[in-house]
Design an enzyme around this catalytic site. Structure first.
Site, PDB file in Angstrom:
ATOM      1  N   HIS A   1       0.834  -1.204   0.000  1.00  8.12           N
ATOM      2  CA  HIS A   1       0.000   0.000   0.000  1.00  8.12           C
ATOM      3  C   HIS A   1       0.872   1.258   0.000  1.00  8.12           C
ATOM      4  CE1 HIS A   1      -3.015  -2.812   2.120  1.00  8.12           C
ATOM      5  NE2 HIS A   1      -3.235  -2.798   0.834  1.00  8.12           N
TER       6      HIS A   1
ATOM      7  N   ASP B   1      -6.109   5.330   0.692  1.00  4.91           N
ATOM      8  CA  ASP B   1      -6.252   4.180  -0.204  1.00  4.91           C
ATOM      9  C   ASP B   1      -7.555   3.456   0.123  1.00  4.91           C
ATOM     10  OD1 ASP B   1      -5.673   2.507   1.973  1.00  4.91           O
ATOM     11  OD2 ASP B   1      -3.524   2.519   1.535  1.00  4.91           O
TER      12      ASP B   1
ATOM     13  N   HIS C   1       3.151 -13.558  -7.405  1.00  4.92           N
ATOM     14  CA  HIS C   1       1.829 -13.740  -6.793  1.00  4.92           C
ATOM     15  C   HIS C   1       0.798 -12.796  -7.419  1.00  4.92           C
ATOM     16  CE1 HIS C   1       2.911 -10.015  -5.006  1.00  4.92           C
ATOM     17  NE2 HIS C   1       2.027 -10.048  -4.043  1.00  4.92           N
TER      18      HIS C   1
ATOM     19  N   TRP D   1      -0.569  -6.145  -7.320  1.00  2.00           N
ATOM     20  CA  TRP D   1      -0.642  -5.182  -8.420  1.00  2.00           C
ATOM     21  C   TRP D   1       0.652  -4.396  -8.616  1.00  2.00           C
ATOM     22  CZ3 TRP D   1      -2.913  -5.454 -12.645  1.00  2.00           C
ATOM     23  CH2 TRP D   1      -3.051  -4.356 -13.482  1.00  2.00           C
ATOM     24  N   ASN D   2       1.355  -4.087  -7.527  1.00  2.00           N
ATOM     25  CA  ASN D   2       2.633  -3.378  -7.709  1.00  2.00           C
ATOM     26  C   ASN D   2       3.623  -4.253  -8.456  1.00  2.00           C
ATOM     27  OD1 ASN D   2       2.156  -0.886  -6.128  1.00  2.00           O
ATOM     28  ND2 ASN D   2       1.872  -2.361  -4.473  1.00  2.00           N
ATOM     29  N   SER D   3       3.697  -5.524  -8.066  1.00  2.00           N
ATOM     30  CA  SER D   3       4.617  -6.438  -8.745  1.00  2.00           C
ATOM     31  C   SER D   3       4.240  -6.547 -10.213  1.00  2.00           C
ATOM     32  CB  SER D   3       4.568  -7.836  -8.104  1.00  2.00           C
ATOM     33  OG  SER D   3       5.030  -7.762  -6.781  1.00  2.00           O
TER      34      SER D   3
ATOM     35  N   GLU E   1       5.304  -3.440 -11.998  1.00  3.74           N
ATOM     36  CA  GLU E   1       6.773  -3.387 -12.120  1.00  3.74           C
ATOM     37  C   GLU E   1       7.231  -4.321 -13.242  1.00  3.74           C
ATOM     38  OE1 GLU E   1       8.087  -4.177  -8.065  1.00  3.74           O
ATOM     39  OE2 GLU E   1       7.030  -2.392  -7.382  1.00  3.74           O
TER      40      GLU E   1
ATOM     41  N   ALA F   1      -5.970 -12.269  -1.364  1.00  4.56           N
ATOM     42  CA  ALA F   1      -6.564 -10.964  -1.746  1.00  4.56           C
ATOM     43  C   ALA F   1      -7.119 -11.028  -3.187  1.00  4.56           C
ATOM     44  CB  ALA F   1      -5.546  -9.838  -1.556  1.00  4.56           C
ATOM     45  N   GLU F   2      -6.885  -9.963  -3.977  1.00  2.00           N
ATOM     46  CA  GLU F   2      -7.471  -9.926  -5.326  1.00  2.00           C
ATOM     47  C   GLU F   2      -6.515 -10.509  -6.363  1.00  2.00           C
ATOM     48  OE1 GLU F   2      -5.501  -7.726  -4.326  1.00  2.00           O
ATOM     49  OE2 GLU F   2      -4.655  -6.779  -6.103  1.00  2.00           O
ATOM     50  N   GLN F   3      -5.487 -11.239  -5.895  1.00  2.00           N
ATOM     51  CA  GLN F   3      -4.437 -11.689  -6.819  1.00  2.00           C
ATOM     52  C   GLN F   3      -4.946 -12.658  -7.889  1.00  2.00           C
ATOM     53  OE1 GLN F   3      -1.740 -13.116  -3.819  1.00  2.00           O
ATOM     54  NE2 GLN F   3      -1.524 -11.062  -2.973  1.00  2.00           N
TER      55      GLN F   3
HETATM   56  N1  UDP Z   1       8.978  -6.266  -2.916  1.00  2.00           N
HETATM   57  C1  UDP Z   1      10.356  -6.170  -2.912  1.00  2.00           C
HETATM   58  N2  UDP Z   1      11.069  -7.280  -2.574  1.00  2.00           N
HETATM   59  C2  UDP Z   1      10.511  -8.480  -2.267  1.00  2.00           C
HETATM   60  C3  UDP Z   1       9.096  -8.570  -2.293  1.00  2.00           C
HETATM   61  C4  UDP Z   1       8.367  -7.447  -2.626  1.00  2.00           C
HETATM   62  O1  UDP Z   1      10.918  -5.097  -3.175  1.00  2.00           O
HETATM   63  O2  UDP Z   1      11.235  -9.430  -1.994  1.00  2.00           O
HETATM   64  C5  UDP Z   1       8.184  -5.062  -3.259  1.00  2.00           C
HETATM   65  C6  UDP Z   1       7.712  -5.115  -4.690  1.00  2.00           C
HETATM   66  O3  UDP Z   1       8.672  -4.553  -5.551  1.00  2.00           O
HETATM   67  C7  UDP Z   1       6.396  -4.349  -4.647  1.00  2.00           C
HETATM   68  C8  UDP Z   1       5.911  -4.548  -3.215  1.00  2.00           C
HETATM   69  O4  UDP Z   1       7.012  -5.010  -2.459  1.00  2.00           O
HETATM   70  O5  UDP Z   1       6.630  -2.971  -4.872  1.00  2.00           O
HETATM   71  C9  UDP Z   1       4.813  -5.599  -3.125  1.00  2.00           C
HETATM   72  O6  UDP Z   1       3.621  -5.074  -3.606  1.00  2.00           O
HETATM   73  P1  UDP Z   1       2.547  -5.983  -4.345  1.00  2.00           P
HETATM   74  O7  UDP Z   1       1.362  -5.128  -4.622  1.00  2.00           O
HETATM   75  O8  UDP Z   1       3.147  -6.647  -5.520  1.00  2.00           O
HETATM   76  O9  UDP Z   1       2.196  -7.135  -3.335  1.00  2.00           O
HETATM   77  P2  UDP Z   1       1.689  -7.148  -1.803  1.00  2.00           P
HETATM   78  O10 UDP Z   1       2.887  -7.111  -0.970  1.00  2.00           O
HETATM   79  O11 UDP Z   1       0.793  -5.951  -1.598  1.00  2.00           O
HETATM   80  O12 UDP Z   1       0.979  -8.447  -1.744  1.00  2.00           O
END
Ligand code: UDP
Length: 474
Positions: free
Chosen positions: A20, A117, A364, A367-369, A372, A387-389
Site C-alpha cells: 500500500h 487508499d 503472486h 498489483w505493484n509487482s 513493475e 486478496a485480489e491476486q
Molecule cells: N517487494 C520487494 N522485494 C521483495 C518482495 C516485494 O521489493 O522481496 C516489493 C515489490 O517490488 C512491490 C511490493 O514489495 O513494490 C509488493 O507489492 P505488491 O502489490 O506486488 O504485493 P503485496 O505485498 O501488496 O501483496
C-alpha cells in the site's frame, strides 16, 4: 510563531503494508517533482521499518513523513483476517490522525487534498472537518474496482459457491467464482462485511484515482466513467511504480545485481511473492525441485514456509534468515549453484526486474509487482495466493495474455514439480513464452506512453492537481 508555506499541500494516508505504501510514495513524488506541490505521507507503525526507510530515502524535498503511534490489536483473536485487522487499526487511529491533520492544516494554511487508499474510508470525515477535498487512490486496477463497486449488488445475487458460475463485469475479463477475492466468498464473514463497508466509501469522495492505464483496461475505464456519471469520477493515473529502493541493505542489493551481471540477457526467472506471500512446506519443496528440473536460471526470494496461511509474512519484519534455509530439499542449493541464486525473505525487486538479465517473473500477481513487471516488459508466470491476486492473474493470463499459468493449479492443491518445470521452460524458451514476451513488450510501450509528458495518465493527474491548486488559493 507558525511557519507557513505558499505551495499547495496534500496529505496522503497509507494503510499498513509495503504494497500500500509503495504506490502512495510514488504518487507523492510525482506531485512534488512534476506539479510543484508539497506533501505529507502519514504511515502506520510498521515492523518492516528498514524497508520503509529505504523507500523514504528516495523522497524529494517537499515530501515529509509522519508515523502514527502503534495501535494495539492485542484484543483481537489471533486468526483475525488481515483486512479486518487493517480496517480496525485505521478506525482506532482516528483521534491521532485528527491531531496530525489539524497541525498540518495550521502549518500549511490549508490542506489542498486528502488522499487515502482503499482501506482509509473511515477517515474521510476528518477531511470534511477541515474542508479539504478527499480522494481515494485505488492502488490496484479497474477490474478490482468494478468488482468492489458491484459487491453490494453481488451480495444479493445467486453466484453462491458454484465454481462454474461466471461473472462478466462490463469491459472486464469474465471471472469464475473460484477466482473471486477470498474476502468476497463467504458472505457471512467479518471480512466480507468490511469489504462492503469500504466499497460504499467510494461514492463519498471527490474522485477515485486508479493505478492503471487506459491501454491496459480500456473497456472497464469507459464503462466506469459512463456508469458513474454524476458520482465521484474515476481517474486512471498509472502506472506509478517504485523506482527508488525497497531493498533492506546495500550488501543484499549488490549481491543480487553482481550475480545478475554475470548472467546472459533475459535468461533469469525471478520468483517472489510480494510483501506478504508464503508457500506451504510441501509447495516450497516442489518449487525447488521444479526449478531444478527446469534447468533454467533463477533468482528466488525464499521465505520461511507456513502451512495453511498464504499471507503469513504480511506483518513480518522480513529479516533475512539465511541460516534457516534448511527447509529446502537436501542438496538443492549445491546442485543449482551454477544456475540459481536464493535470497532470504526480501530482495531488491524493482532493480531485479529492470536488470537486462531478468527474462521472466513468477509472481503472486500483487498489483505493484504486476506493474513493475509490465514497465520492464518482463513476461510472467501467475501464481496468485490471496486478496485480489487471482483476479489479477485472470486479467494477465486470459485478458492481456502476458502471463502463463502452471497446469493443474487449483484451489489449495500443491502444484507439482513437473508442472512447475514445464511452465518455467515454456516461459523462458518455449513458443508460448515468445508470444507472451512479445505482448508484454507491447504493453510496456503502452505503459510508457500513458505516463510520458503528454500521456493519458499524466494529463489526468495534471487536471486534478490544477483543480486542487485553484481551490487551495481561493
Ligand atoms: N517487494 C520487494 N522485494 C521483495 C518482495 C516485494 O521489493 O522481496 C516489493 C515489490 O517490488 C512491490 C511490493 O514489495 O513494490 C509488493 O507489492 P505488491 O502489490 O506486488 O504485493 P503485496 O505485498 O501488496 O501483496
Amino acid at each position: 510563531m507558525s511557519v507557513t508555506c505558499s505551495k499547495a499541500h496534500v496529505v496522503l494516508l497509507s494503510s499498513p503494508g509495503i504494497g500500500h505504501l509503495s504506490p502512495i510514495v510514488e504518487l507523492a513524488k510525482r506531485l512534488a517533482l512534476d506539479h510543484n506541490l508539497t506533501a505529507t505521507i502519514i504511515t502506520f507503525f510498521d515492523r518492516s521499518s528498514d524497508i520503509q526507510q529505504s523507500m523514504f530515502s528516495s523522497l524529494p524535498i517537499g515530501v515529509s513523513t509522519v508515523c502514527l503511534p502503534p495501535i494495539s490489536l492485542d484484543d483481537l483473536p489471533t486468526n483475525t483476517h488481515i483486512i479486518s485487522r487493517l480496517s480496525i487499526m485505521i478506525s482506532r487511529s482516528i483521534p491521532f490522525l485528527r491531531q496530525i491533520l489539524l497541525d498540518l492544516q495550521i502549518k500549511n494554511k490549508r490542506i489542498a487534498a486528502y488522499i487515502i487508499d482503499l482501506f482509509g474510508g473511515d477517515t474521510i470525515c476528518l477531511a470534511r472537518e477541515l474542508g479539504a477535498p478527499s480522494y481515494i487512490f485505488f492502488t490496484t486496477n479497474f477490474f478490482y474496482l468494478s468488482f468492489l463497486l458491484n459487491l453490494p449488488t453481488l451480495c444479493h445475487e445467486q453466484h453462491d459457491n458454484n465454481p462454474d458460475s461466471l461473472l462478466a463485469l462490463p469491459g472486464c475479463t469474465p471471472l469464475y467464482h473460484n477466482d473471486f477475492p477470498q474476502s468476497a466468498i463467504d458472505k457471512k464473514s467479518d471480512v466480507f462485511a468490511w469489504m462492503i463497508h469500504h466499497s460504499k466509501h467510494h461514492d463519498k469522495v471527490d474522485g477515485i484515482m486508479v493505478n492503471s492505464f487506459e491501454a491496459m483496461e480500456g473497456g472497464a475505464v469507459i464503462f466506469l466513467k459512463e456508469r458513474r456519471n454524476g458520482k465521484s469520477p474515476v481517474l486512471p493515473i498509472g502506472p506509478l511504480t517504485c523506482v527508488g529502493g525497497t531493498e533492506k541493505g546495500l550488501a543484499e542489493l549488490n549481491s543480487c545485481l553482481q550475480w545478475l551481471d554475470q548472467q546472459p540477457v533475459q535468461s533469469v526467472l525471478f520468483i517472489a511473492f510480494g510483501s506478504g506471500g508464503t508457500l506451504s512446506f510441501e509447495q516450497t519443496k516442489e518449487m525447488a525441485l521444479g526449478l531444478e528440473m527446469s534447468g533454467q536460471r533463477f533468482l528466488w526470494v525464499v521465505r520461511m514456509p507456513v502451512d495453511a496461511d498464504r499471507s503469513a509474512a504480511y506483518f513480518s519484519d522480513h529479516q533475512g534468515r539465511n541460516n534457516l534455509l534448511g527447509f529446502l530439499p537436501q542438496g538443492f542449493l549445491e546442485k543449482t549453484k551454477e544456475k540459481g541464486k536464493v535470497v532470504a525473505s526480501w530482495g531488491p525487486q524493482p532493480k531485479i526486474l529492470s536488470h537486462h538479465a531478468t527474462g521472466g517473473f513468477l509472481s503472486h500477481c500483487g498489483w505493484n509487482s504486476t506493474l513493475e513487471s509490465i514497465v520492464n516488459g518482463v513476461p510472467m508466470i501467475a501464481w496468485p495466493l490471496y486478496a485480489e491476486q487471482a483476479m489479477n492473474a485472470v486479467m494477465l493470463v486470459e485478458g492481456a495474455k502476458v502471463a502463463l499459468r502452471p497446469a493443474r493449479m487449483k484451489n489449495d492443491d500443491v502444484v507439482r514439480k513437473d508442472d512447475i518445470a514445464d511452465v518455467v521452460k515454456d516461459l523462458m524458451e518455449g513458443e508460448r513464452g515468445k508470444d507472451v514476451r512479445r505482448r508484454m513488450h507491447d504493453l510496456k510501450v503502452a505503459a510508457q506512453n500513458a505516463v510520458k509528458k503528454e500521456g493519458s495518465s499524466t494529463k489526468t493527474l495534471a487536471q486534478m492537481v490544477n483543480n486542487w491548486k485553484t481551490l487551495a488559493h481561493n
